[in-house]
Design a protein around this motif. Structure first.
Motif, PDB file in Angstrom:
ATOM      1  N   LEU A 100      -1.007   8.636   3.233  1.00 35.48           N
ATOM      2  CA  LEU A 100      -1.539   9.242   2.007  1.00 35.48           C
ATOM      3  C   LEU A 100      -1.726  10.740   2.189  1.00 35.48           C
ATOM      4  N   ALA A 146      -7.877   8.603  -4.291  1.00 34.02           N
ATOM      5  CA  ALA A 146      -7.149   7.836  -3.284  1.00 34.02           C
ATOM      6  C   ALA A 146      -7.678   8.148  -1.885  1.00 34.02           C
ATOM      7  N   TYR A 147      -7.953   9.416  -1.627  1.00 34.76           N
ATOM      8  CA  TYR A 147      -8.487   9.804  -0.321  1.00 34.76           C
ATOM      9  C   TYR A 147      -9.861   9.180  -0.080  1.00 34.76           C
ATOM     10  N   ARG A 148     -10.715   9.210  -1.083  1.00 33.42           N
ATOM     11  CA  ARG A 148     -12.050   8.602  -0.927  1.00 33.42           C
ATOM     12  C   ARG A 148     -11.942   7.104  -0.657  1.00 33.42           C
ATOM     13  N   ALA A 149     -10.953   6.450  -1.262  1.00 30.06           N
ATOM     14  CA  ALA A 149     -10.767   5.015  -1.066  1.00 30.06           C
ATOM     15  C   ALA A 149     -10.173   4.690   0.303  1.00 30.06           C
ATOM     16  N   SER A 150      -9.437   5.642   0.871  1.00 28.72           N
ATOM     17  CA  SER A 150      -8.755   5.386   2.141  1.00 28.72           C
ATOM     18  C   SER A 150      -8.675   6.665   2.974  1.00 28.72           C
ATOM     19  N   THR A 153      -8.715   7.385   6.023  1.00 29.17           N
ATOM     20  CA  THR A 153      -8.011   7.412   7.306  1.00 29.17           C
ATOM     21  C   THR A 153      -6.510   7.135   7.159  1.00 29.17           C
ATOM     22  N   ASN A 154      -6.023   7.061   5.933  1.00 27.19           N
ATOM     23  CA  ASN A 154      -4.614   6.739   5.709  1.00 27.19           C
ATOM     24  C   ASN A 154      -3.761   8.000   5.889  1.00 27.19           C
ATOM     25  N   ILE A 214       0.784   4.228  -2.757  1.00 28.39           N
ATOM     26  CA  ILE A 214       0.605   5.648  -2.429  1.00 28.39           C
ATOM     27  C   ILE A 214       1.745   6.472  -3.006  1.00 28.39           C
ATOM     28  N   VAL A 223       0.837  -1.196   0.000  1.00 33.45           N
ATOM     29  CA  VAL A 223       0.000   0.000   0.000  1.00 33.45           C
ATOM     30  C   VAL A 223       0.873   1.248   0.000  1.00 33.45           C
ATOM     31  N   THR A 224       1.940   1.209   0.770  1.00 34.11           N
ATOM     32  CA  THR A 224       2.848   2.355   0.821  1.00 34.11           C
ATOM     33  C   THR A 224       3.431   2.652  -0.553  1.00 34.11           C
TER      34      THR A 224
END
Length: 85
Positions: A61, A51-55, A57-58, A25, A21-22
């Motif tokens: 990101l 990307a923000y909508r998919a994750s 709380t990351n 990103i 995942v890193t």
């Protein structure tokens, strides 16, 4: 461009190849930076927002999105992601 080819490969690895995942990103942020350098801010924003909508709380990101926008001098969008942290 070669940058975009590499980022596509990292974001969509061939079967049997695992990309963390890193690293995904990092590839997304690299693609966004490339778009910003080509004055394609709408494409950069679309990549980062998807990307923000998919994750949402990351933190990795969001912190990288701040860096993408800050390095391009777009402090308004950088603050948007800072506020999300």
């Amino acid at each position: 461009s070669r940058t975009m080819e590499l980022t596509r490969e990292l974001m969509n690895p061939p079967p049997g190849r695992v990309v963390t995942v890193t690293n995904q990103i990092d590839a997304l942020c690299l693609a966004a930076r490339a778009h910003l350098q080509l004055n394609e801010s709408a494409q950069a924003q679309a990549i980062l927002e998807a990307a923000y909508r998919a994750s949402p709380t990351n933190v990795y990101l969001m912190a990288n999105a701040v860096g993408v926008y800050s390095s391009a001098g777009d402090f308004t969008n950088a603050m948007t992601y800072t506020d999300r942290l």
